[in-house]
Write a protein that holds these residues in place. Structure first.
Motif, PDB file in Angstrom:
ATOM      1  N   ILE A  42       0.835  -1.202   0.000  1.00 34.64           N
ATOM      2  CA  ILE A  42       0.000   0.000   0.000  1.00 34.64           C
ATOM      3  C   ILE A  42       0.870   1.252   0.000  1.00 34.64           C
ATOM      4  O   ILE A  42       1.823   1.364   0.772  1.00 34.64           O
ATOM      5  CB  ILE A  42      -0.939   0.039   1.224  1.00 34.64           C
TER       6      ILE A  42
ATOM      7  N   CYS B  46      -0.066   5.599  -0.184  1.00 33.47           N
ATOM      8  CA  CYS B  46      -1.244   6.463  -0.135  1.00 33.47           C
ATOM      9  C   CYS B  46      -0.857   7.914   0.099  1.00 33.47           C
ATOM     10  O   CYS B  46       0.243   8.213   0.580  1.00 33.47           O
ATOM     11  CB  CYS B  46      -2.220   5.994   0.947  1.00 33.47           C
TER      12      CYS B  46
ATOM     13  N   ILE C 275      -8.933   3.206   2.280  1.00 36.60           N
ATOM     14  CA  ILE C 275      -7.993   2.096   2.121  1.00 36.60           C
ATOM     15  C   ILE C 275      -8.748   0.780   1.975  1.00 36.60           C
ATOM     16  O   ILE C 275      -8.409  -0.061   1.133  1.00 36.60           O
ATOM     17  CB  ILE C 275      -7.011   2.047   3.311  1.00 36.60           C
TER      18      ILE C 275
ATOM     19  N   THR D 208       4.369  -1.517   3.476  1.00 38.88           N
ATOM     20  CA  THR D 208       4.435  -0.132   3.019  1.00 38.88           C
ATOM     21  C   THR D 208       5.824   0.422   3.278  1.00 38.88           C
ATOM     22  O   THR D 208       6.696  -0.253   3.834  1.00 38.88           O
ATOM     23  CB  THR D 208       3.348   0.724   3.708  1.00 38.88           C
TER      24      THR D 208
ATOM     25  N   LYS E 212       5.282   5.815   5.762  1.00 42.79           N
ATOM     26  CA  LYS E 212       3.868   5.586   6.065  1.00 42.79           C
ATOM     27  C   LYS E 212       3.668   4.667   7.272  1.00 42.79           C
ATOM     28  O   LYS E 212       2.553   4.203   7.516  1.00 42.79           O
ATOM     29  CB  LYS E 212       3.171   4.985   4.844  1.00 42.79           C
TER      30      LYS E 212
ATOM     31  N   ILE F 104      -3.728   3.488   7.448  1.00 42.75           N
ATOM     32  CA  ILE F 104      -3.126   2.159   7.278  1.00 42.75           C
ATOM     33  C   ILE F 104      -3.149   1.392   8.592  1.00 42.75           C
ATOM     34  O   ILE F 104      -3.498   0.202   8.638  1.00 42.75           O
ATOM     35  CB  ILE F 104      -1.686   2.282   6.735  1.00 42.75           C
TER      36      ILE F 104
ATOM     37  N   LEU G 112       1.692  -5.200  10.003  1.00 38.64           N
ATOM     38  CA  LEU G 112       2.213  -4.215   9.066  1.00 38.64           C
ATOM     39  C   LEU G 112       3.715  -4.395   8.931  1.00 38.64           C
ATOM     40  O   LEU G 112       4.453  -4.315   9.915  1.00 38.64           O
ATOM     41  CB  LEU G 112       1.899  -2.802   9.550  1.00 38.64           C
TER      42      LEU G 112
END
Length: 268
Positions: free
Chosen positions: A146, A148, A157, A178, A182, A188, A199
């Motif tokens: 991802i 953004c 998202i 990511t 971010k 996220i 993550l």
């Protein structure tokens, strides 16, 4: 597994020598943990006696925490843990990280106890590679990369990820990946929390070294200095996979999906 940090005071970090203190302090601050430096109270001059004392002290303290980060070699950790585990439903989560912060290994109570999630937290704080071996997570074939714009909402998202999945199951996602810029993006983090997904964060340098991008973005190049984010992040997090969905952009969110090779998962 989510992107939240446990700050209940029952996360502890155990060091075996003072050379690991800078790493220990970084983990303490990032995890809201208690840092244990057992050598401060050791009076023994003999190395063997001191090691024995550390094991005894750790055994006495083991049940006082619900999450442990052991900064040491896995061999040392295994000897310290010998005889302590009883049940994956009640044992503390244990993650082992080497002093160079190369790997964060979920060693005990990975899924039920939260060690898998803790390994990802340690990885985000240190740049280590999270090592998760439980089948519940390891056999999920999809990684979602991802990128953004700043301030996009969790719902934006969500819509973008589901659009990219195009019928694939959300339950087949192993992790979200990511760029470090971010790592604290609220949308996220909220998406990871909503779906209990870890993550994975990659540095600018890691992405620049392996810039796999099917369609370079002039905006990303101008603002971040890379050709893209979502595709290289997805591929970095799936070293045995390939790009299943190229970058799709929707409402300020760019998503790419990497999928493990079926031949690999069938033989695990």
């Amino acid at each position: 597994m989510s992107g939240t940090t446990n700050n209940d005071g029952r996360t502890r970090i155990w060091l075996v020598r003072d050379s690991a203190l800078p790493l220990g302090e970084r983990l303490r601050d990032g995890l809201g943990a208690i840092l244990v430096q057992p050598w401060l109270d050791e009076q023994e001059s003999d190395g063997t006696a001191a090691a024995t004392s550390q094991r005894e002290r750790f055994r006495a303290a083991f049940a006082d925490a619900n999450r442990w980060v052991l900064v040491m070699a896995t061999g040392i950790a295994t000897r310290m843990l010998d005889g302590l585990p009883h049940s994956k439903l009640s044992d503390p989560a244990v993650v082992v990280v080497d002093e160079a912060a190369r790997f964060a290994v979920s060693l005990l109570s990975g899924h039920e106890g939260g060690a898998n999630a803790l390994a990802y937290e340690v990885a985000r704080l240190t740049g280590a590679v999270p090592v998760v071996t439980t089948a519940t997570e390891a056999l999920k074939p999809l990684v979602v990369g991802i990128g953004c714009r700043r301030g996009v909402s969790v719902d934006q998202i969500e819509v973008a990820v589901k659009h990219a999945l195009a019928g694939r199951r959300m339950d087949d996602i192993r992790e979200i990946a990511t760029i470090d810029l971010k790592a604290d993006e609220p949308g996220i983090l909220a998406f990871c929390e909503r779906h209990a997904l870890p993550l994975r964060v990659f540095s600018h340098a890691q992405i620049a070294a392996r810039p796999w991008t099917s369609e370079p973005s002039s905006w990303v190049r101008e603002n971040i200095g890379l050709d893209g984010v979502c595709e290289p992040c997805a591929l970095l997090a799936a070293p045995r996979g390939s790009l299943a969905v190229r970058k799709t952009a929707l409402n300020g969110v760019a998503v790419a999906i990497a999928e493990d090779s079926p031949d690999w998962t069938e033989h695990v």
